[in-house]
Structure formats: C-alpha cells, structure tokens
Design a protein around this motif. Structure first.
Motif, PDB file in Angstrom:
ATOM      1  N   THR A  59      -4.750  -2.325  -3.475  1.00 32.31           N
ATOM      2  CA  THR A  59      -4.415  -0.895  -3.556  1.00 32.31           C
ATOM      3  C   THR A  59      -4.661  -0.356  -4.968  1.00 32.31           C
ATOM      4  O   THR A  59      -5.240   0.726  -5.129  1.00 32.31           O
ATOM      5  CB  THR A  59      -2.953  -0.655  -3.114  1.00 32.31           C
ATOM      6  OG1 THR A  59      -2.842  -1.070  -1.753  1.00 32.31           O
ATOM      7  CG2 THR A  59      -2.554   0.806  -3.223  1.00 32.31           C
ATOM      8  N   ASN A 105      -3.371   5.340  -8.533  1.00 30.24           N
ATOM      9  CA  ASN A 105      -2.831   4.359  -7.591  1.00 30.24           C
ATOM     10  C   ASN A 105      -1.492   3.785  -8.063  1.00 30.24           C
ATOM     11  O   ASN A 105      -0.569   3.600  -7.266  1.00 30.24           O
ATOM     12  CB  ASN A 105      -3.852   3.246  -7.356  1.00 30.24           C
ATOM     13  CG  ASN A 105      -5.096   3.781  -6.663  1.00 30.24           C
ATOM     14  OD1 ASN A 105      -5.026   4.780  -5.942  1.00 30.24           O
ATOM     15  ND2 ASN A 105      -6.244   3.152  -6.893  1.00 30.24           N
ATOM     16  N   ASN A 154       0.844  -1.201   0.000  1.00 30.75           N
ATOM     17  CA  ASN A 154       0.000   0.000   0.000  1.00 30.75           C
ATOM     18  C   ASN A 154       0.883   1.256   0.000  1.00 30.75           C
ATOM     19  O   ASN A 154       2.104   1.162  -0.139  1.00 30.75           O
ATOM     20  CB  ASN A 154      -0.970  -0.015   1.196  1.00 30.75           C
ATOM     21  CG  ASN A 154      -0.234  -0.095   2.528  1.00 30.75           C
ATOM     22  OD1 ASN A 154       0.869   0.440   2.677  1.00 30.75           O
ATOM     23  ND2 ASN A 154      -0.844  -0.751   3.503  1.00 30.75           N
ATOM     24  N   ASN A 202      -8.297   1.643  -4.092  1.00 31.63           N
ATOM     25  CA  ASN A 202      -8.034   2.959  -3.492  1.00 31.63           C
ATOM     26  C   ASN A 202      -8.496   4.108  -4.373  1.00 31.63           C
ATOM     27  O   ASN A 202      -8.727   3.918  -5.568  1.00 31.63           O
ATOM     28  CB  ASN A 202      -6.538   3.111  -3.194  1.00 31.63           C
ATOM     29  CG  ASN A 202      -6.200   2.634  -1.806  1.00 31.63           C
ATOM     30  OD1 ASN A 202      -6.279   1.452  -1.521  1.00 31.63           O
ATOM     31  ND2 ASN A 202      -5.855   3.552  -0.922  1.00 31.63           N
TER      32      ASN A 202
END
Ligand code: DX5
Ligand code: ZN
Length: 219
Positions: free
Chosen positions: A200, A212, A180, A204
């Motif tokens: 992630t 990302n 992450n 995200n």
C-alpha cells in the motif's frame, strides 16, 4: 489512544535503490522502517541480512524495526543488533527458549518484539508481556508481501489490547500483512497502534508515499 505510527516495509521498495527509498520514506513521514528478514527456511523466501542493514543505517535516523523470520534465530540476534536494528522482533517458533531470546535482546539494549503468526495463540506470550516492548500480529502467513489480509486476527488484537489495559502494560501492538485503506481503520479500532505496510505504501496512488502514509494513519 496512542498516536498511530506507520512502519513501511522495504520489501516492496526498489531493491536497487534502497538507500534512496529509505530517505524518501523518512521525508514522507514514516515513523520507522520495517525490515523483513527471511531465510528461505523459516519462511519460503530469502531477503536480506546484517550487511545490508548496516549499509542502510546511514540513510536515516528513523528506528529500524527488524522483523526476523529466521530459524534458529537466537545465535543471529547479536549480528542484527550490531548492524543497527532498534527493535528486534522474533517468532516464538524460531527459538528454543523464548524467554532467553527476549533477555538476550534486552541485554543488547534493543527493544524486544515478539511476532504471532495467524494461527499462533496469544496464550503463548501472556506470561511474558511485561518484558516485551512490541507484539507484532501477523495478518498474513509470513513469507511474502502483497498477500490478502486475514480479518480473523483482529480478535487477537482486541484480546491483547484488553490485557494491556487490565495489567496497565506499555507494549506496542503492531499489525503486519495486507494492510490497506479498507482495513487500516479496523486494525486501529481493534487496538493496533503501529501499522506495517509494503504494497500500500509503495504502490498505491502511483507511488505517492506521503499520501499513502497519511491515508493509512487516518490523518
Ligand atoms: C510478510 C512481511 C510483511 C509484508 C508486508 O512476511 O512480514 O512485512 O511484507 O507487506 P504487504 O503490506 O505488502 O502485505
Ligand atoms: Zn514484516
């Protein structure tokens, strides 16, 4: 330092849209596509096999980074090579003779990856490092996406990086599991040059894949 590459895991993609998801990843700047193959035996989860990889091949020119979590792996390697894998990564525990399986992958003209579970020691592959293209360090126990990163594996990355420099070897160091925006920097500083990420990358920032990927690359 080698350029940092991101290998998004399609384990976190929308499985009903895999072709489109791969196109999106390419457009967003992914460097390769990480395909998690699980057999419900070597790991307690079941995902996809050669027919799906073959069907997905037409959607991108990016390398397919195929992570085989299947046992016994040796007899299936050829099927993954023919389906369109570019990198074939196996776990030492999943084959009777790691050296033979490495040679087999090489003979099929594919890049060879070897993956180390969190509890598997680097010693197991030290003698083979000159015939390996990529070492995949697991930072979770393999089986599922969305698990918590295990920082203790960073020492193994440092150890590998040191050996790589001392022996002037060329293999890539890839890290997989729970990556992450808080731990990517630690992994890179330790010596990883390829980051795998499922959760992630896909979840995200409201699924803004490009953002990302850029954030993971520290670019
Ligand atoms: C775990 C897989 C990983 C994992 C990555 O067995 O090898 O590739 O799906 O997913 P995240 O980034 O969600 O941990
Ligand atoms: Zn993986």
């Amino acid at each position: 330092m080698k350029k940092i590459q991101i290998s998004p895991s399609i384990l976190s993609a929308d499985f009903s849209q895999l072709g489109n998801e791969i196109k999106k990843l390419e457009k967003a700047g992914a460097d390769m596509i990480h395909v998690d193959v699980m057999d419900g035996h070597f790991v307690p989860n079941l995902t996809m096999g050669p027919p799906i990889i073959k069907a997905l091949r037409q959607y991108t020119k990016l390398p397919f980074d195929v992570h085989l979590m299947i046992s016994p792996v040796h007899k299936y390697i050829k099927d993954y090579a023919e389906a369109g894998a570019d990198i074939i990564t196996i776990h030492p525990e999943a084959t009777k003779n790691l050296k033979d399986s490495i040679l087999h992958i090489k003979k099929l003209n594919k890049k060879v990856g070897v993956s180390l579970n969190p509890e598997t020691k680097v010693d197991l592959i030290v003698e083979l490092l000159d015939s390996i293209d990529l070492v995949l360090i697991m930072s979770v126990n393999p089986g599922f996406g969305g698990q918590k990163f295990m920082p203790e594996v960073l020492d193994k990355i440092k150890e590998l990086k040191k050996m790589k420099n001392e022996k002037n070897l060329k293999f890539d160091i890839e890290i997989d599991g729970g990556i992450n925006f808080d731990n990517n920097k630690l992994a890179i500083e330790a010596g990883a040059n390829i980051l795998v990420s499922g959760t992630t990358v896909f979840k995200n920032n409201n699924g803004n894949i490009k953002k990302n990927i850029d954030l993971l690359k520290l670019s």
